[in-house]
Design an enzyme around this catalytic site. Sequence first.
Site, mmCIF file in Angstrom:
data_model
loop_
_atom_site.group_PDB
_atom_site.id
_atom_site.type_symbol
_atom_site.label_atom_id
_atom_site.label_comp_id
_atom_site.label_asym_id
_atom_site.label_seq_id
_atom_site.Cartn_x
_atom_site.Cartn_y
_atom_site.Cartn_z
ATOM 1 N N GLY A 26 -5.671 56.112 11.758
ATOM 2 C CA GLY A 26 -6.622 54.960 11.482
ATOM 3 C C GLY A 26 -5.999 53.659 11.523
ATOM 4 N N ALA A 27 -5.338 53.298 12.551
ATOM 5 C CA ALA A 27 -4.620 51.945 12.703
ATOM 6 C C ALA A 27 -5.514 50.804 13.561
ATOM 7 C CB ALA A 27 -3.466 52.589 13.771
ATOM 8 N N GLY A 30 -7.790 47.448 8.886
ATOM 9 C CA GLY A 30 -7.171 47.216 7.541
ATOM 10 C C GLY A 30 -5.755 47.813 7.222
ATOM 11 N N SER A 143 -4.223 56.809 -3.825
ATOM 12 C CA SER A 143 -5.040 55.624 -4.564
ATOM 13 C C SER A 143 -5.136 55.879 -5.936
ATOM 14 C CB SER A 143 -6.458 55.914 -4.100
ATOM 15 O OG SER A 143 -7.344 54.991 -4.775
ATOM 16 N N TYR A 169 -14.217 61.279 -3.957
ATOM 17 C CA TYR A 169 -13.169 60.609 -3.441
ATOM 18 C C TYR A 169 -12.081 60.739 -4.322
ATOM 19 C CZ TYR A 169 -10.507 56.063 -2.198
ATOM 20 O OH TYR A 169 -9.462 55.372 -1.850
#
Length: 297
Positions: A26-27, A30, A143, A169
């Site tokens: 996911g680079a 963000g 998270s 989530y």
Amino acid sequence: MFSSAPAPWTTADIPPQHGRTVIVTGATSGLGYETARMLVEAGARVVLAVRDTARGDAVAAELGGAASVAHLDLADLTSVRAFAAGVEGPVDVLVNNAGLMAVPQGRTADGFETQLGVNFLGHFALTGLLLDRITDRVVTLSSVAHRIGRIDLDDLNTDRRRYERWTAYGQSKLACLMFAYDLQHRFVAAGSRLRSMAAHPGYAATNLQSRTESFQDALMGVLNRTIAQSGTAGALPTLYAATVADLPGGTYVGPGGIGEMRGAPRPVGSTAASHDRRVQRGLWERAEELTGVTVPL
């Protein structure tokens, strides 16, 4: 004499990364983009493992020759296997960064609840398929929302429960953290020198907050502009977990400010539920069953 408090850890404290190879999922935006950018600046060779390779190519062009691009869709185990098969040579660090937050109910290509599938199961499979080439550590993103999570081993994919985006989530991020802890337990039991770390960004302004497809997008947009820390600051816990040479395996890193929402990175604690060894083992077994990937330890 009174000793002064240690100075906050910043990008200036990232050790030289010359000669090291890091995969960051996911680079393209963000936290993943900021993580990749700062690792390249520190001298690392970074593989941008991304779903959108056109965007990945643009990021790689910006970062220079030390960045390369490979296709990876964590919502499709066929893609995960193809990516892993294409990784040649040793990988010092795997950063399991990519994720979704509070999205509408959906299913991955393999039928998993979307957030569980992308945030946890895709990364579980990726780690297992790459583990024979990893030489230093695995860093998995969790998270503060792990605190609202509950692992339902009998209904991980919310097949029987009513879907609630934040509950889903929280479960996915608790699963990520429990995976990181259990992986470290297994490294120790196997006599491996590898290390498993976890990190969370606190409240960082990224595009994660714009995908709920509800009124919450507008609300979180306001919070991003008023109280959130930057994406660069949010990436610091990941960078700390990925680069501090003497960091013990099993460390969880987050911001050191009030509520762990912002501030310089440091080792932090987590819920009692995240350390439940029975549930950790049960989650591992379910993940192997669902993904068909057996982690070689």
